[in-house]
Design a protein around this motif. Structure first.
Motif, PDB file in Angstrom:
ATOM      1  N   ALA A 174       0.827  -1.206   0.000  1.00 24.62           N
ATOM      2  CA  ALA A 174       0.000   0.000   0.000  1.00 24.62           C
ATOM      3  C   ALA A 174       0.863   1.258   0.000  1.00 24.62           C
ATOM      4  O   ALA A 174       0.526   2.264  -0.642  1.00 24.62           O
ATOM      5  N   LEU A 175       1.990   1.209   0.710  1.00 26.38           N
ATOM      6  CA  LEU A 175       2.919   2.340   0.705  1.00 26.38           C
ATOM      7  C   LEU A 175       3.471   2.568  -0.696  1.00 26.38           C
ATOM      8  O   LEU A 175       3.499   3.703  -1.189  1.00 26.38           O
ATOM      9  N   ILE A 176       3.915   1.496  -1.346  1.00 20.91           N
ATOM     10  CA  ILE A 176       4.469   1.635  -2.687  1.00 20.91           C
ATOM     11  C   ILE A 176       3.410   2.133  -3.666  1.00 20.91           C
ATOM     12  O   ILE A 176       3.688   3.008  -4.510  1.00 20.91           O
ATOM     13  N   ASN A 182       1.178   9.185  -6.319  1.00 20.68           N
ATOM     14  CA  ASN A 182       1.455  10.617  -6.175  1.00 20.68           C
ATOM     15  C   ASN A 182       2.546  11.092  -7.124  1.00 20.68           C
ATOM     16  O   ASN A 182       2.461  12.186  -7.700  1.00 20.68           O
ATOM     17  N   ILE A 183       3.566  10.270  -7.317  1.00 18.07           N
ATOM     18  CA  ILE A 183       4.657  10.694  -8.185  1.00 18.07           C
ATOM     19  C   ILE A 183       4.251  10.622  -9.657  1.00 18.07           C
ATOM     20  O   ILE A 183       4.519  11.551 -10.430  1.00 18.07           O
ATOM     21  N   ARG A 201      -2.724   9.259   1.595  1.00 19.83           N
ATOM     22  CA  ARG A 201      -3.406   8.426   0.602  1.00 19.83           C
ATOM     23  C   ARG A 201      -3.628   7.010   1.145  1.00 19.83           C
ATOM     24  O   ARG A 201      -4.693   6.410   0.925  1.00 19.83           O
ATOM     25  N   MET A 202      -2.653   6.490   1.885  1.00 18.45           N
ATOM     26  CA  MET A 202      -2.837   5.182   2.500  1.00 18.45           C
ATOM     27  C   MET A 202      -4.017   5.192   3.470  1.00 18.45           C
ATOM     28  O   MET A 202      -4.831   4.260   3.499  1.00 18.45           O
ATOM     29  N   ILE A 203      -4.112   6.262   4.263  1.00 19.97           N
ATOM     30  CA  ILE A 203      -5.195   6.358   5.249  1.00 19.97           C
ATOM     31  C   ILE A 203      -6.553   6.406   4.558  1.00 19.97           C
ATOM     32  O   ILE A 203      -7.500   5.715   4.957  1.00 19.97           O
TER      33      ILE A 203
END
Length: 333
Positions: A174-176, A182-183, A201-203
């Motif tokens: 989820a982090l990746i 975003n990038i 965004r993860m939240i």
């Protein structure tokens, strides 16, 4: 679990010291900032480290490989400094297979129970209450500590919980995904890609992140904080030098940390002074300061000073024959 240590910043607030010395290698209470981080994480069983380097990165690589040959280390270069999330995104191929990651930015020293953090069943964000949250990333939390929102340097903060620069993330994929999104979509804050935006965004997509209050946080990005941290740590047991050799006609006022093979003569050193190895001091008074390796300090009075490696400072000497009722001022006009 893998550790990700972003250390690509230029340390502009500590210039000119950081023109030639990367900030993570600045000594505090006898050892570089980055060693506090590595030692804490290694103590809880982390053996795999990924360092994101950039400015003066070869010096960091050389230090880590020399001091920690037993650890599994990898180094990734962040060619363009586009923010903290971009730094982590640069290294994603090296931690995509990890069950958990521990992100720890390389300019902070933190007091916390890292065994509790590792054992926590959820992802954690290190936080500390501050008087002016506008200078930091901020976490807004529920009464149970569940993070509802993170925001980078809010103009009107709704929380006084600053993010201190370490994060345990269990939802690695989820982090990746958040970093990628975003990038690839060029979602920036003030021209950069901060990690707070990716965490947010993860939240919003269901990740449960919990705030973990730390005991102390020393954000060593400014000279004043660097010197304050040096003094606080030297006052603690285990940081100051013990069993120092005798120095010629000199007074050592503890606590101090003095490196190997130093020569000190006709001087007063301390309290709260860190001196690197192979430094020469003569006819000087030094207190509340940090002096690097292979420095030469002669005939000066230093306080609240940070002096880099291989630096030579020589003061003025005067031979005077002064009559009665005379006033002399050597200060600058």
């Amino acid at each position: 679990m893998k550790a990700i240590i972003p250390v690509a910043g230029a340390g502009t607030q500590l210039r000119p010291l950081t023109y030639t010395q990367p900030k993570p290698l600045i000594p505090v209470a006898g050892k570089p900032i980055i060693s506090f981080i590595i030692d804490q994480l290694a103590a809880v069983g982390i053996e795999d480290f990924v360092f994101v380097i950039g400015y003066l990165g070869e010096k960091i690589k050389d230090y880590v490989e020399r001091q920690y040959p037993h650890l599994n280390t990898a180094f990734v270069v962040q060619e363009d400094r586009l923010g903290s999330a971009h730094a982590i995104w640069t290294a994603k191929a090296l931690f995509a297979d990890a069950s958990e990651v521990f992100i720890f930015f390389g300019d902070a020293i933190v007091d916390a129970d890292f065994n509790k953090i590792v054992a926590h069943p959820n992802s954690c964000l290190g936080v500390k209450k501050v008087s002016d949250p506008r200078e930091y990333g901020v976490a807004e939390c529920s009464k149970t500590g569940l993070v509802r929102r993170v925001i980078e340097k809010p103009r009107i903060p709704k929380s006084d919980l600053a993010l201190v620069g370490f994060y345990k993330i269990k939802e690695v994929s989820a982090l990746i995904d958040a970093l990628d999104y975003n990038i690839k979509n060029n979602i920036r804050t003030e021209g950069e890609f901060p990690l707070t935006d990716s965490l947010m965004r993860m939240i919003t997509r269901g990740a449960r992140l919990h705030a973990f209050p730390v005991d102390n946080w020393f954000n060593c990005g400014k000279k004043e904080v660097l010197l304050e941290t040096n003094a606080i740590l030297l006052d603690r047991e285990g940081y100051a030098s013990d069993n120092l050799p005798p120095f010629d006609n000199s007074i050592i006022i503890h606590p101090v940390s003095i490196g190997k093979d130093c020569s000190i003569a006709d001087s007063i050193v301390g309290p709260h002074v860190t001196i690197g190895s192979n430094t020469r001091i003569a006819n000087a008074i030094i207190k509340d300061s940090i002096i690097g390796n292979y420095a030469s300090i002669k005939e000066v009075i230093l306080q609240q000073s940070v002096v880099g490696n291989d630096t030579a400072i020589t003061g003025l000497r005067h031979s005077l024959n002064i009559g009665d009722n005379t006033e002399i001022d050597f200060s600058s006009p």
